[in-house]
Every structure is written in C-alpha cells, then in structure tokens.
Write a protein that holds these residues in place. Structure first.
Motif, PDB file in Angstrom:
ATOM      1  N   ARG A 151      -3.377 -46.788  38.818  1.00  0.00           N
ATOM      2  CA  ARG A 151      -2.999 -45.845  39.891  1.00  0.00           C
ATOM      3  C   ARG A 151      -4.042 -45.844  40.999  1.00  0.00           C
ATOM      4  N   TYR A 152      -5.307 -45.843  40.619  1.00  0.00           N
ATOM      5  CA  TYR A 152      -6.391 -45.870  41.592  1.00  0.00           C
ATOM      6  C   TYR A 152      -6.321 -47.142  42.448  1.00  0.00           C
ATOM      7  N   ARG A 155      -3.512 -46.858  44.939  1.00  0.00           N
ATOM      8  CA  ARG A 155      -3.879 -45.980  46.063  1.00  0.00           C
ATOM      9  C   ARG A 155      -4.825 -46.704  47.018  1.00  0.00           C
ATOM     10  N   GLN A 156      -5.766 -47.442  46.466  1.00  0.00           N
ATOM     11  CA  GLN A 156      -6.706 -48.178  47.314  1.00  0.00           C
ATOM     12  C   GLN A 156      -5.980 -49.240  48.133  1.00  0.00           C
ATOM     13  N   LYS A 159      -4.086 -47.541  50.929  1.00  0.00           N
ATOM     14  CA  LYS A 159      -4.982 -47.141  52.011  1.00  0.00           C
ATOM     15  C   LYS A 159      -5.379 -48.344  52.850  1.00  0.00           C
TER      16      LYS A 159
END
Length: 171
Positions: A151-152, A155-156, A159
């Motif tokens: 998930r991280y 998200r990265q 972005k």
C-alpha cells in the motif's frame, strides 16, 4: 553392464536379508500396542495426584489453543515446559525417593519411563502447539507487513505520477 546389475542385485539381496532379520527380531519382542496396554494397566489412574497432573496438562493444552494469539503466554509456556522437560531426570529421581508421601506405588523408575510418558510427552506436545501458534502469528504478521508495504509503495507511485503529471502541465 551385467556386472553392475549383478552387484546391484547382490546389494539388494543383502539389504533385504538384514531387514528380514531385524523384522524377525522385532516381532519376537512385544509390540508397541501391547507395551502401551501394559503401561496403562499398571498405572492406578484414580490416584488424586495423577488426576490433578493430567487435569493441569489438559488445561494447559486447552489454554494454548484458546489463547493462541497471546504470544507472551505461548513463549512462557514454551520456556517453562522446556525447563521442566530438561529437569525431568532430576524430578524423577526426587519423586522416586519420596513416592511414599503422595502415591500408592512406585512409578518413578530409574529409566524415567513413567515421567517421560506422563509429564514430558504432554509438555513436549504443549511446546509443539506453542511453536505452531508462534509460526502462525509470525506468518500473519509478515503478511500484514507486506500488505502495508505494498500500500505504501502504491501511494508513493501515485504521488510520483501526480507530481510528474503536474510538472508536464506547467511546461
């Protein structure tokens, strides 16, 4: 090629002779089932201390399963059970010297058969259950951590794509 085949058949025949001899020797002794039946018949299972011991062991096993997510409890049980099994020889010797004060017959032989069967085996089973519970907890934690990592990373990337998409619009 024939020499190899002859050598191989000779080795096979030799091995089967040895297996047959061991099998005959094994069958001359009483079987495992007969030994187990003799052990069960020799023990007076109505003795209060033995009933208490078995009840505590049953409660321990049920507790390990019921509280399988409590890793501190699992660890405590593993260490305590391991220590008791490690000290079983000394416990057996002590109880063998003092059996008259709590038992009607001497169960604690010099070989430790009784204490191994009635104390050490259930505690080893408890240790195994605790170990399996630990492995399950660790695998679940690893899966949860990997999901968070994915998930991280998503998200990265989002972005970065958002940042690179805005940079192209401004040019």
């Amino acid at each position: 090629m024939d020499e190899f085949r002859d050598g191989l058949s000779f080795a096979f025949e030799d091995a089967t002779k040895e297996i047959r001899a061991k099998w005959k020797e094994f069958n001359q002794h009483s079987g495992i089932l007969e030994s187990l039946q003799g052990f069960i018949a020799a023990v007076d299972w109505s003795e209060p201390w033995l009933i208490s011991l078995l009840a505590c062991e049953a409660l321990l096993l049920v507790s390990l399963i019921a509280f399988r997510k409590q890793t501190r409890l699992q660890g405590t049980v593993m260490v305590t059970a391991g220590a008791i099994v490690y000290c079983a020889e000394y416990i057996n010797r002590f109880l063998g010297d003092h059996w008259q004060s709590f038992a009607r017959q001497p169960y604690f032989d010099p070989h430790g058969i009784f204490i191994s069967a009635v104390v050490s085996a259930p505690l080893m089973l408890a240790t195994f259950i605790a170990l399996v519970n630990y492995l399950v907890a660790v695998s679940q934690a690893l899966v949860a951590m990997k999901r968070k990592e994915l998930r991280y990373n998503l998200r990265q990337r989002a972005k970065q794509e958002e940042g690179s998409g805005q940079g192209k619009k401004h040019q």
